[in-house]
Write a protein that holds these residues in place. Sequence first.
Motif, short mmCIF file in Angstrom:
data_model
loop_
_atom_site.label_atom_id
_atom_site.label_comp_id
_atom_site.label_asym_id
_atom_site.label_seq_id
_atom_site.Cartn_x
_atom_site.Cartn_y
_atom_site.Cartn_z
N VAL A 1 24.43 43.00 40.06
CA VAL A 1 24.28 43.29 38.62
C VAL A 1 25.65 43.49 37.98
CG1 VAL A 1 23.43 44.98 36.94
CG2 VAL A 1 21.96 44.24 38.83
N MET A 2 26.52 44.26 38.65
CA MET A 2 27.83 44.56 38.07
C MET A 2 28.76 43.34 38.09
SD MET A 2 27.34 47.46 36.92
CE MET A 2 28.93 47.38 36.10
N ILE A 3 28.59 42.45 39.05
CA ILE A 3 29.36 41.20 39.05
C ILE A 3 28.96 40.37 37.84
CG2 ILE A 3 29.60 38.97 40.23
CD1 ILE A 3 29.57 40.60 42.88
N TYR A 4 27.68 40.31 37.55
CA TYR A 4 27.20 39.57 36.37
C TYR A 4 27.79 40.16 35.10
CZ TYR A 4 24.01 37.43 33.01
OH TYR A 4 23.48 36.74 31.94
N GLU B 1 30.26 28.58 33.26
CA GLU B 1 29.08 29.19 32.62
C GLU B 1 29.19 30.71 32.76
OE1 GLU B 1 26.57 27.68 30.95
OE2 GLU B 1 27.71 25.83 31.17
N PRO B 2 28.61 31.47 31.82
CA PRO B 2 28.73 32.94 31.89
C PRO B 2 28.22 33.55 33.20
CG PRO B 2 27.86 32.27 29.77
CD PRO B 2 27.88 31.04 30.63
N ASP B 3 27.22 32.92 33.81
CA ASP B 3 26.63 33.47 35.03
C ASP B 3 27.16 32.80 36.30
OD1 ASP B 3 25.48 31.01 34.65
OD2 ASP B 3 23.41 31.67 34.94
N HIS B 4 28.33 32.16 36.21
CA HIS B 4 28.88 31.42 37.36
C HIS B 4 29.06 32.33 38.57
CE1 HIS B 4 31.44 28.68 39.68
NE2 HIS B 4 32.23 29.72 39.88
N PHE B 5 29.78 33.43 38.40
CA PHE B 5 30.08 34.31 39.53
C PHE B 5 28.81 35.01 40.03
CE2 PHE B 5 34.27 33.97 37.49
CZ PHE B 5 35.02 33.56 38.58
N TYR B 6 27.89 35.28 39.11
CA TYR B 6 26.60 35.88 39.49
C TYR B 6 25.83 34.93 40.42
CZ TYR B 6 21.62 36.99 38.97
OH TYR B 6 20.30 37.24 39.20
#
Length: 388
Positions: free
Chosen positions: A29-32, A46-51
Motif C-alpha cells: 500500500v505504501m509503495i503505491y 504509469e502511476p501504479d508501475h511500482f505497485y
Amino acid sequence: MGRYFKKMLRSFDYPLFAVYLVLCLFGLVMIYSSSMVWAVNVYDYEPDHFYKRQLFNLAVAIPAFLFAAFFPFQNYKRKKLMITSVVVMFILLVLVHFLGSGDHVGAQSWIKLPGFGSIQPSEVAKLVIIVYFASVFAKKYEAGTLDYINKSIGPPVSILILAIGLIMMETDIGTSFIIIMGALSVIAASGIKLKSFSKLSGVLFLALIPVAGILYLFRNTIITDGRKGRILSFLNPFDYAQGSGYQIANGYIAIGAGGIKGLGLGNSIQKMGYLPEPQTDVIMAVISEETGIFGTIIVLGGLGFIVLRALYIAMHTKDPQARMLAAGIGSVIGIQTFVNIGGLTGLIPLTGVPLPFISYGGTSMILLSLSLGILMNVSMFVKYQKNK
C-alpha cells in the motif's frame, strides 16, 4: 510426505505468518502511495508501475516463503546443496562487476535480467552466508570441535572474507556490515565459549585487513563524490540540503510534518518530487508523514516481533542448527532495520539498505521471504519437538 505436512501444519506459527503478511501488504500500500508521482514525473511510467511490480514480487515471494517453511531445515547441512549455493553466490558476486548497474553514488549492485527486472547478488549472499555458517558450525558442535580454532575454520572464514571483499568492491558498505554481523550472530549462537569466540573474531578481523588494503588501493574509485557527500550530510544534512544532504533533509521534513497523527494516506508532500526514490530505502519517511505514529508502530512493531520471535525460537531449541538459523535470520532482519532507520534518522550515514518487507525491491523481498520461511520451518520443528 503427507504425514510430514500434517505434522508440520499442526505446529504452524500463525502469529509469525500473520505479521509477515501484514508487513508485506502494508508495504505494498505504501509503495503505491509513495511512488505514484515519482513514477509519472521522473520515469514517465504509469502511476501504479511500482505497485504492480511489487505485486508481482509478492506473487513470487509468498510461494517462496511457503516452500522454505515446509522444506526441512536439516537438509541445509547436505554438502552438495551447500557447495552449490556457495558457488552460485560467488558466480553472481563476480558477474555483477562485469554486468552490473548501480545508483547515483556509485554502488554497482544489480544485474539486469531482460524481461524479469534485476537481481541483487549481495541479497543472495546474506541468506547463503547465514545458512552456510549454521551448517558448518552445527557440524562442528556435533563433532565436539566447536572450540578448536584450527584449520577447519579456514573454509567458512575464507568464504566470508571473499564474499565481503566482492560486495565492498561494488561498493555496498551497508550490506557488507549486515552480513558480517549476521555471521558473527550465528557463531555466537553456536554455543562456542567466549574465549574461543573472541579468538575467532580476532581471526576474522585479521583476515579483513587484506580486504581493507585492497579497498585502500582503489579508494579513489570507491570513495566517490556522492559517497563523500553522504558522510558529510550525515554530520549536518541541512548544510548540504541542496546537494548530498537533499534526500535525508527532506526525509527529516517528512517525518516532522507527519507528527503524531500523520497527514493522511496519500497526502504526503515530500513524495511530490522533493524526496528522491521515495518507494525505496527512505519509504519510512513517507509512512511517518502520511500515517504518523500509527504506521510507524505497524512497521517497527511488526519487525520487532519477528526479531524477538526469532530469538525466542533460538533460545527454546536444543538443536544447534535450528538455534543458529533462528539467531542468524533474526539478527540480519534486526540489523538491517537498524541500518535503514538509523540512516534515515541520522544515527548513522545513509547506506541505501532497504527496509525489510516494506521497501520496493524484488530480490530483497524474495530473499527475505525465503529467510522467514526457514525461520518458520525452525519454529514448527521446535513446537513439534516440544509437544510430541
